[in-house]
Design an enzyme around this catalytic site. Structure first.
Site, PDB file in Angstrom:
ATOM      1  CB  SER A  53      19.161  65.886 -34.653  1.00  0.00           C
ATOM      2  OG  SER A  53      20.385  65.210 -34.474  1.00  0.00           O
ATOM      3  CD  GLU A 123      17.111  68.864 -25.776  1.00  0.00           C
ATOM      4  OE1 GLU A 123      16.079  69.531 -25.539  1.00  0.00           O
ATOM      5  OE2 GLU A 123      17.402  68.436 -26.912  1.00  0.00           O
ATOM      6  CD  GLU A 190      20.616  73.332 -30.613  1.00  0.00           C
ATOM      7  OE1 GLU A 190      20.692  72.321 -29.887  1.00  0.00           O
ATOM      8  OE2 GLU A 190      19.962  73.366 -31.675  1.00  0.00           O
TER       9      GLU A 190
HETATM   10  O1  KIV Z   1      20.352  65.896 -31.286  1.00  0.00           O
HETATM   11  C1  KIV Z   1      21.305  66.582 -31.667  1.00  0.00           C
HETATM   12  O2  KIV Z   1      21.733  66.514 -32.818  1.00  0.00           O
HETATM   13  C2  KIV Z   1      21.901  67.505 -30.724  1.00  0.00           C
HETATM   14  C3  KIV Z   1      22.963  68.409 -31.248  1.00  0.00           C
HETATM   15  C4  KIV Z   1      22.318  69.547 -31.924  1.00  0.00           C
HETATM   16  C5  KIV Z   1      23.880  68.864 -30.187  1.00  0.00           C
HETATM   17  O3  KIV Z   1      21.537  67.551 -29.607  1.00  0.00           O
END
Ligand code: KIV
Length: 292
Positions: A53, A123, A190
């Site tokens: 993120s 993922e 998620e």
């Molecule tokens: O990249 C991220 O922030 C995440 C979280 C949402 C778990 O994978």
């Protein structure tokens, strides 16, 4: 300091697993640099995720897809310098593990050796199980991530709640079990219905860490910038903003601009002063020349 005491307080992979056995909730947050990582660590959060993120909330990309391993490594190193106690987990960026186990292992080893990560997050479900096994066999602790997987944005067509049909719910259960069998030490769930997350949490031996998956998961994770009100997007339903830093910072910056423009900053008290005798001498020497 008693070495045993620090060993107990440092969060490790086995310590995260034990939490589930003891029925203690696991806290997790993202952070991407030294100050935010320090704050997260000092607040006693168990797992610090340098999540991809990063791409959106810090680097301003539209999605997590463009993030490179080099960008991740740069931020991971900065976060590492701010962390003492939390377990430091790094996301494997999109494209850094899709071409095969060799690439996935090489990226993960760089994150561990050069970036100081203690685990990686990947993922995907069943389709990643073999890869997870290869990583675990290479002494790389792996956290899974299923449900809404933002790296699949082009396949999913949007960021929507997953696992709402019976078929999709069964698919997620199979994904979770395949990842557990492959050796992940925890799974991020998620954006899935609360009831499904409850079932998965009961069926798995490893902890589930929810984000938009209801209160019955073994732990919760949020994106740092969402929690403190510093992301420019409209927050998702599951985000509870604990602060409004965007407003606080904007107020501070606007006041600074106003104070400088109106001559209120800096004040005399915010200025350094020289010795009066020296200044006197200095004035005498400088003044004639400035007058000419
Ligand atoms: O990249 C991220 O922030 C995440 C979280 C949402 C778990 O994978």
């Amino acid at each position: 300091m008693d070495p045993k005491a620090s060993a107990v307080s440092k969060v490790t992979v086995p310590a995260v697993l034990e939490r589930k056995l003891r029925g203690e909730k696991i806290t997790a947050l993202t952070a991407y640099d030294y100050p935010t990582a320090r704050l997260v660590d000092e607040a006693g959060i168990d797992v610090l995720l340098v999540g991809d993120s990063l791409a959106q909330v810090v680097l301003g990309y539209d999605s997590t897809v463009p993030l490179s391993s080099e960008e991740m490594l740069h931020h991971l190193r900065a976060a590492r310098r701010g962390v003492k106690r939390a377990l430091l987990v790094a996301d494997l960026p999109y494209g850094s593990y899709h071409t095969g186990a060799k690439e996935a292992i090489e990226t993960s080893l760089r994150f561990i050796k050069e970036g100081g990560a203690e685990a990686v997050k990947i993922e995907g479900g069943k389709s990643r199980a073999r890869l997870v096994r290869r990583l675990v066999d290479a002494e790389i602790p792996v956290m899974g991530h299923i449900g809404l997987t933002p790296q699949s944005i082009h396949r999913l067509g949007g960021y929507s709640v997953q696992g709402r049909s019976l078929e999709a719910a069964n698919g997620l259960l199979a994904d979770a079990q395949a990842l557990e069998d492959a050796g992940v030490f925890a799974i991020v769930l998620e954006a899935i219905p609360r009831e499904l997350a409850t079932t998965l949490t009961r069926r798995l031996r490893i902890p589930t860490i929810g984000i938009g998956a209801g209160p019955d998961c073994d732990g919760q994770v949020l994106v740092f910038h969402d929690l403190v009100g510093l992301s420019f997007e409209r927050p998702a339903k599951f985000v509870r903003p604990y602060a409004n830093l965007q407003q606080t910072l904007l107020d501070a910056l606007t006041r600074f601009k106003g104070d400088v423009s109106e001559g209120r900053y800096p004040s005399d008290r915010e200025s350094y002063h020289g010795s009066p005798t020296l200044l006197d001498q200095f004035e005498k020497e400088v003044s004639p020349r400035t007058r000419s």
